[in-house]
Motif scaffolding. Structure first.
Motif, short mmCIF file in Angstrom:
data_model
loop_
_atom_site.label_atom_id
_atom_site.label_comp_id
_atom_site.label_asym_id
_atom_site.label_seq_id
_atom_site.Cartn_x
_atom_site.Cartn_y
_atom_site.Cartn_z
N PRO A 261 0.83 -1.19 0.00
CA PRO A 261 0.00 0.00 0.00
C PRO A 261 0.87 1.25 0.00
O PRO A 261 2.10 1.17 0.07
N PRO A 262 0.25 2.43 -0.05
CA PRO A 262 1.03 3.66 -0.06
C PRO A 262 1.99 3.73 1.11
O PRO A 262 1.70 3.27 2.22
N VAL A 263 3.15 4.28 0.86
CA VAL A 263 4.22 4.32 1.85
C VAL A 263 3.80 5.16 3.05
O VAL A 263 3.18 6.20 2.93
N ALA A 264 4.15 4.67 4.26
CA ALA A 264 3.85 5.41 5.47
C ALA A 264 5.13 5.60 6.27
O ALA A 264 5.94 4.71 6.36
N GLU A 265 5.31 6.75 6.86
CA GLU A 265 6.46 6.98 7.71
C GLU A 265 6.26 6.21 9.00
O GLU A 265 5.17 6.19 9.57
N CYS A 266 7.28 5.57 9.46
CA CYS A 266 7.16 4.78 10.69
C CYS A 266 8.26 5.18 11.66
O CYS A 266 9.44 5.00 11.36
N ASN A 267 7.88 5.71 12.81
CA ASN A 267 8.85 6.07 13.84
C ASN A 267 10.06 6.80 13.24
O ASN A 267 11.17 6.27 13.20
N PRO A 268 9.86 8.01 12.69
CA PRO A 268 10.96 8.68 12.01
C PRO A 268 12.19 8.86 12.91
O PRO A 268 13.30 8.91 12.41
N LYS A 269 11.99 8.93 14.21
CA LYS A 269 13.13 9.04 15.12
C LYS A 269 13.48 7.65 15.65
O LYS A 269 12.62 6.92 16.13
N SER A 270 14.73 7.25 15.53
CA SER A 270 15.15 5.92 15.94
C SER A 270 14.89 5.72 17.43
O SER A 270 15.02 6.63 18.25
N VAL A 271 14.53 4.46 17.79
CA VAL A 271 14.33 4.15 19.20
C VAL A 271 15.66 3.93 19.92
O VAL A 271 15.69 3.82 21.14
N LEU A 272 16.76 3.86 19.16
CA LEU A 272 18.07 3.67 19.78
C LEU A 272 18.53 4.95 20.48
O LEU A 272 18.39 6.05 19.94
N LYS A 273 19.08 4.79 21.66
CA LYS A 273 19.58 5.95 22.40
C LYS A 273 20.89 6.45 21.82
O LYS A 273 21.23 7.63 21.94
N ARG A 274 21.64 5.54 21.17
CA ARG A 274 22.91 5.91 20.56
C ARG A 274 23.24 4.89 19.48
O ARG A 274 22.75 3.76 19.51
N PRO A 275 24.06 5.24 18.50
CA PRO A 275 24.45 4.29 17.46
C PRO A 275 25.27 3.13 18.04
O PRO A 275 26.05 3.33 18.98
N VAL A 276 25.09 1.94 17.48
CA VAL A 276 25.82 0.75 17.92
C VAL A 276 26.46 0.12 16.68
O VAL A 276 25.82 0.01 15.63
N THR A 277 27.72 -0.28 16.78
CA THR A 277 28.42 -0.89 15.65
C THR A 277 28.46 -2.40 15.79
O THR A 277 28.27 -2.95 16.89
N ASN A 278 28.74 -3.08 14.68
CA ASN A 278 28.88 -4.53 14.71
C ASN A 278 30.04 -4.95 15.61
O ASN A 278 29.98 -5.96 16.32
N GLU A 279 31.12 -4.17 15.56
CA GLU A 279 32.29 -4.49 16.39
C GLU A 279 31.91 -4.49 17.87
O GLU A 279 32.35 -5.34 18.65
N GLU A 280 31.09 -3.51 18.25
CA GLU A 280 30.67 -3.43 19.65
C GLU A 280 29.79 -4.63 20.02
O GLU A 280 29.93 -5.21 21.10
N LEU A 281 28.89 -5.01 19.12
CA LEU A 281 28.00 -6.14 19.40
C LEU A 281 28.77 -7.44 19.58
O LEU A 281 28.44 -8.27 20.44
N LEU A 282 29.81 -7.63 18.76
CA LEU A 282 30.52 -8.91 18.71
C LEU A 282 31.77 -8.96 19.59
O LEU A 282 32.43 -10.00 19.67
N SER A 283 32.11 -7.87 20.22
CA SER A 283 33.33 -7.85 21.04
C SER A 283 33.15 -8.72 22.28
O SER A 283 32.04 -8.81 22.83
N PRO A 284 34.22 -9.41 22.73
CA PRO A 284 34.12 -10.29 23.91
C PRO A 284 33.65 -9.51 25.14
O PRO A 284 34.12 -8.41 25.41
N LYS A 329 10.80 -7.43 21.31
CA LYS A 329 10.55 -6.20 22.07
C LYS A 329 11.32 -5.05 21.44
O LYS A 329 12.28 -5.25 20.69
N VAL A 330 10.91 -3.83 21.78
CA VAL A 330 11.66 -2.66 21.35
C VAL A 330 12.56 -2.25 22.51
O VAL A 330 12.33 -1.27 23.20
N VAL A 331 13.58 -3.06 22.76
CA VAL A 331 14.50 -2.80 23.87
C VAL A 331 15.92 -3.06 23.38
O VAL A 331 16.62 -3.91 23.90
N CYS A 332 16.33 -2.35 22.36
CA CYS A 332 17.67 -2.52 21.80
C CYS A 332 17.91 -3.96 21.36
O CYS A 332 18.85 -4.63 21.81
N GLN A 333 17.06 -4.44 20.46
CA GLN A 333 17.28 -5.74 19.84
C GLN A 333 17.81 -5.52 18.43
O GLN A 333 17.21 -4.80 17.64
#
Length: 371
Positions: A261-284, A329-333
């Motif tokens: 259907p016609p495009v709709a804007e969804c949550n234009p502001k990110s729910v993330l409090k800050r940017p997260v990188t792959n390196e941060e996610l995968l670091s020990p 959930k919308v809890v930084c997943q």
């Protein structure tokens, strides 16, 4: 494919001292499409064959060309060399086609014209009657296996209760084949189908929310997480042509048809409090735990929105949808994998395409922040 075999366009061919079995010459096939009224001109013929390549039905014999070229190049149907991808959806469709052909070709078939509530239905059968036939023909070993097969056929839109009120049961309920496998389909029908490429034109992911005929006041949802910046999202659906015509089916969604259907804007502001990188996610020792979510889509989708890229994150979840029920959930997943495919390096359009073209049961791994 079978017509090309019969016409000897598909055959073993020799090129550069090597023999390629069961292949055809692209230029000859384009000529054949025009001669047999499958395409009005060469341009349409090329587009049709490109569509088959995009859907992994044909390919260049050496996979050196990703595009279909109207030239003296050799191509082959993947079914002729064993490389055709047999997903669960394709296997169920082919099983349904095989059973249909077997039923319509025998004398005293259980497929008959019957009435229910003064309405006549074609190609109908009783649930218990089909189960008896499946066991008698050796298609299944027992009644439980037959019920499971019948339910799979119904969920994939191959059979249906005549008034679309019941799932498949071992009873005297009346069903009919929803697909007429013997209807002659013209190749040009492929060009009228919506393509998954439309995903890239949408600023939001296309697999969200609501029923096809929602109750008044229920035409949208809010993200689970309270956020003043979150906007109401219009319902974006995964549905079938039948559903859109008002005959929605509560039990299956036809996978080949995607409707946007016609495009709709969804949550234009990110729910993330800050940017997260792959390196941060995968670091020990990173404060994230991996969770596996199995989400069984309903008739209109899975009930969530994914945004961002490298990595993508869960932006919104329908509180009453399948995703929420599975624990999303919308809890930084952050989306780690989709149906076994590692996706941390992909953008949300590509992940959307993987989900939309995959099976109805979605297996997602997410990296969730530890509170």
């Amino acid at each position: 494919r079978l017509r090309l075999h019969d016409g000897k366009l598909i055959k073993d061919r020799r090129y550069h001292l090597r023999t390629y079995p069961n292949c055809f010459v692209a230029k000859e096939l384009t000529d054949w499409l025009i001669d047999h009224k499958e395409a009005p001109d060469r341009e349409t013929g090329i587009r049709l064959m490109q569509k088959l390549m995009d859907h992994y039905i044909i390919h260049h014999v050496c996979d050196e060309h990703s595009d279909y070229k109207d030239a003296k190049l050799l191509y082959r149907f993947r079914k002729d060399d064993g490389t055709f991808p047999l997903s669960k959806d394709v296997k169920v469709f082919m099983r349904g086609q095989s059973l249909y052909e077997k039923l319509v070709s025998v004398e005293e078939s259980i497929l008959k014209v019957r009435e229910e509530n003064s309405v006549k239905y074609q190609r109908t059968f009783l649930g218990s009657e089909m189960i008896d036939w499946l066991i008698q023909e050796g298609e299944v070993e027992n009644r439980q296996e037959a019920v499971e097969l019948g339910r799979a056929l119904l969920e994939h839109g191959i059979i249906q209760h005549v008034s679309n009120r019941h799932h498949f049961f071992d009873s005297d309920i009346l069903y009919h084949f929803w697909i007429n496998f013997r209807r002659r389909r013209r190749l040009t029908e492929l060009l009228n189908e919506n393509s998954s490429r439309a995903l890239s034109e949408s600023p939001d992911s296309p697999f969200c929310l609501r029923k096809l005929n929602p109750e008044p006041g229920n035409t949208s949802f809010l993200s689970v997480q309270t956020n003043k910046e979150i906007k109401v999202v219009s319902a974006v659906r995964r549905s079938s042509i039948t559903s859109l015509s008002g005959n929605s089916n509560a039990y299956f969604s036809a996978p080949p048809t995607l409707v946007f259907p016609p495009v709709a804007e969804c949550n234009p502001k990110s729910v993330l409090k800050r940017p997260v990188t792959n390196e941060e996610l995968l670091s020990p020792g990173a404060p994230y735990v991996k969770k596996t979510l199995t989400i069984v889509g309903d008739a209109v989708g899975w009930g969530f929105v994914v945004r961002g890229g490298r990595p993508c994150h869960i932006q919104a979840v329908d509180p009453g949808g399948p995703a929420a029920a599975a624990g999303m959930k919308v809890v930084c997943q952050f989306v780690f994998s989709v149906n076994g495919v590692y996706v941390l390096h992909l953008d949300y359009q590509t992940i959307s395409s993987l989900i939309m073209t995959g099976p109805r049961t979605l297996v997602m791994e997410v990296m969730e922040a530890i509170e």
